[in-house]
Design a protein around this motif. Structure first.
Motif, PDB file in Angstrom:
ATOM      1  N   SER A 180      -7.647   6.194   9.092  1.00 38.09           N
ATOM      2  CA  SER A 180      -6.883   7.354   9.513  1.00 38.09           C
ATOM      3  C   SER A 180      -7.428   8.540   8.723  1.00 38.09           C
ATOM      4  O   SER A 180      -7.071   8.741   7.566  1.00 38.09           O
ATOM      5  N   LYS A 181      -8.325   9.286   9.353  1.00 39.29           N
ATOM      6  CA  LYS A 181      -9.032  10.339   8.619  1.00 39.29           C
ATOM      7  C   LYS A 181      -8.073  11.336   7.990  1.00 39.29           C
ATOM      8  O   LYS A 181      -8.276  11.771   6.869  1.00 39.29           O
ATOM      9  N   GLY A 182      -7.032  11.703   8.715  1.00 42.46           N
ATOM     10  CA  GLY A 182      -6.091  12.689   8.190  1.00 42.46           C
ATOM     11  C   GLY A 182      -5.370  12.194   6.954  1.00 42.46           C
ATOM     12  O   GLY A 182      -5.374  12.842   5.904  1.00 42.46           O
ATOM     13  N   TRP A 183      -4.731  11.031   7.051  1.00 38.71           N
ATOM     14  CA  TRP A 183      -3.974  10.493   5.922  1.00 38.71           C
ATOM     15  C   TRP A 183      -4.884  10.114   4.769  1.00 38.71           C
ATOM     16  O   TRP A 183      -4.559  10.351   3.605  1.00 38.71           O
ATOM     17  N   ASN A 184      -6.040   9.521   5.086  1.00 37.58           N
ATOM     18  CA  ASN A 184      -6.935   9.112   4.008  1.00 37.58           C
ATOM     19  C   ASN A 184      -7.546  10.309   3.284  1.00 37.58           C
ATOM     20  O   ASN A 184      -7.868  10.217   2.111  1.00 37.58           O
ATOM     21  N   LEU A 232      -5.878  13.341   3.062  1.00 40.66           N
ATOM     22  CA  LEU A 232      -4.765  13.971   2.356  1.00 40.66           C
ATOM     23  C   LEU A 232      -4.308  13.162   1.142  1.00 40.66           C
ATOM     24  O   LEU A 232      -4.031  13.718   0.090  1.00 40.66           O
ATOM     25  N   MET A 233      -4.206  11.850   1.325  1.00 39.96           N
ATOM     26  CA  MET A 233      -3.682  10.993   0.260  1.00 39.96           C
ATOM     27  C   MET A 233      -4.578   9.777   0.076  1.00 39.96           C
ATOM     28  O   MET A 233      -4.273   8.689   0.556  1.00 39.96           O
ATOM     29  N   PRO A 234      -5.702   9.940  -0.618  1.00 39.49           N
ATOM     30  CA  PRO A 234      -6.646   8.829  -0.761  1.00 39.49           C
ATOM     31  C   PRO A 234      -6.123   7.709  -1.658  1.00 39.49           C
ATOM     32  O   PRO A 234      -6.704   6.626  -1.674  1.00 39.49           O
ATOM     33  N   TRP A 235      -5.062   7.922  -2.391  1.00 39.68           N
ATOM     34  CA  TRP A 235      -4.526   6.891  -3.272  1.00 39.68           C
ATOM     35  C   TRP A 235      -3.641   5.899  -2.507  1.00 39.68           C
ATOM     36  O   TRP A 235      -3.154   4.949  -3.082  1.00 39.68           O
ATOM     37  N   PHE A 236      -3.451   6.109  -1.200  1.00 39.24           N
ATOM     38  CA  PHE A 236      -2.728   5.161  -0.367  1.00 39.24           C
ATOM     39  C   PHE A 236      -3.694   4.397   0.523  1.00 39.24           C
ATOM     40  O   PHE A 236      -4.783   4.879   0.828  1.00 39.24           O
ATOM     41  N   ARG A 237      -3.265   3.232   0.953  1.00 40.57           N
ATOM     42  CA  ARG A 237      -4.052   2.388   1.841  1.00 40.57           C
ATOM     43  C   ARG A 237      -3.315   2.350   3.169  1.00 40.57           C
ATOM     44  O   ARG A 237      -2.212   1.805   3.245  1.00 40.57           O
ATOM     45  N   THR A 238      -3.878   2.929   4.217  1.00 41.82           N
ATOM     46  CA  THR A 238      -3.238   2.882   5.527  1.00 41.82           C
ATOM     47  C   THR A 238      -3.469   1.491   6.099  1.00 41.82           C
ATOM     48  O   THR A 238      -4.606   1.035   6.186  1.00 41.82           O
ATOM     49  N   SER A 239      -2.387   0.821   6.449  1.00 40.32           N
ATOM     50  CA  SER A 239      -2.471  -0.596   6.794  1.00 40.32           C
ATOM     51  C   SER A 239      -1.760  -0.897   8.098  1.00 40.32           C
ATOM     52  O   SER A 239      -0.837  -0.195   8.509  1.00 40.32           O
ATOM     53  N   TRP A 240      -2.199  -1.973   8.715  1.00 40.86           N
ATOM     54  CA  TRP A 240      -1.555  -2.488   9.923  1.00 40.86           C
ATOM     55  C   TRP A 240      -1.407  -3.992   9.766  1.00 40.86           C
ATOM     56  O   TRP A 240      -2.340  -4.681   9.341  1.00 40.86           O
ATOM     57  N   CYS A 241      -0.227  -4.494  10.097  1.00 41.30           N
ATOM     58  CA  CYS A 241       0.044  -5.929  10.015  1.00 41.30           C
ATOM     59  C   CYS A 241      -0.065  -6.519  11.412  1.00 41.30           C
ATOM     60  O   CYS A 241       0.641  -6.082  12.323  1.00 41.30           O
ATOM     61  N   LEU A 254       0.328   1.402   1.846  1.00 45.55           N
ATOM     62  CA  LEU A 254       0.429   0.520   0.695  1.00 45.55           C
ATOM     63  C   LEU A 254      -0.386   1.154  -0.419  1.00 45.55           C
ATOM     64  O   LEU A 254      -1.250   1.985  -0.176  1.00 45.55           O
ATOM     65  N   ARG A 255      -0.124   0.723  -1.648  1.00 41.69           N
ATOM     66  CA  ARG A 255      -0.955   1.190  -2.754  1.00 41.69           C
ATOM     67  C   ARG A 255      -2.157   0.274  -2.872  1.00 41.69           C
ATOM     68  O   ARG A 255      -2.099  -0.894  -2.502  1.00 41.69           O
ATOM     69  N   HIS A 256      -3.234   0.808  -3.380  1.00 36.49           N
ATOM     70  CA  HIS A 256      -4.418  -0.022  -3.596  1.00 36.49           C
ATOM     71  C   HIS A 256      -4.092  -1.075  -4.650  1.00 36.49           C
ATOM     72  O   HIS A 256      -3.383  -0.804  -5.612  1.00 36.49           O
ATOM     73  N   GLY A 257      -4.599  -2.254  -4.438  1.00 39.96           N
ATOM     74  CA  GLY A 257      -4.339  -3.332  -5.378  1.00 39.96           C
ATOM     75  C   GLY A 257      -5.135  -4.556  -5.003  1.00 39.96           C
ATOM     76  O   GLY A 257      -6.165  -4.467  -4.336  1.00 39.96           O
ATOM     77  N   LYS A 258      -4.606  -5.687  -5.430  1.00 37.22           N
ATOM     78  CA  LYS A 258      -5.300  -6.943  -5.205  1.00 37.22           C
ATOM     79  C   LYS A 258      -5.361  -7.255  -3.710  1.00 37.22           C
ATOM     80  O   LYS A 258      -4.352  -7.202  -3.010  1.00 37.22           O
TER      81      LYS A 258
END
Ligand SMILES: [Zn+2]
Length: 92
Positions: free
Chosen positions: A48-52, A54-63, A72-76
């Motif tokens: 998601s170019k816009g969200w990524n 604007l807020m690169p410290w988040f992980r845009t995710s789909w389940c 989600l936050r970046h992590g394991k």
């Protein structure tokens, strides 16, 4: 300074402070890693170019388990389970 101006500064100050506190709170509440908060299935990162941007410290995710989308936050990252080897490969 008149009372109106002082009231305006205090009002705007509380509004900005509330936005900052809410942002920090929800950042801490978001789960770290790649697990879905609804069904605990590993999620897929979506672009998601816009969200990524604007807020690169988040992980845009789909389940793919429950169709949840969100941040989600970046992590394991959950490692893929190795597929069982076919019988023909085990015998040689
Ligand atoms: Zn899910």
């Amino acid at each position: 300074m008149t009372d109106d101006v002082i009231f305006g500064w205090v009002f705007v100050g509380f509004f900005v402070l509330r936005a900052i506190v809410a942002t920090l709170f929800f950042y801490c509440v978001l789960p770290r890693g790649d697990r879905c908060p609804c069904c605990d299935t590993p999620t897929i990162r979506v672009q998601s170019k816009g969200w990524n941007t604007l807020m690169p410290w988040f992980r845009t995710s789909w389940c793919y388990g429950c169709d949840w989308t969100g941040f989600l936050r970046h992590g394991k990252i959950t490692q893929e389970r190795a597929a069982p080897r076919p019988r023909s490969a085990r015998q040689s």
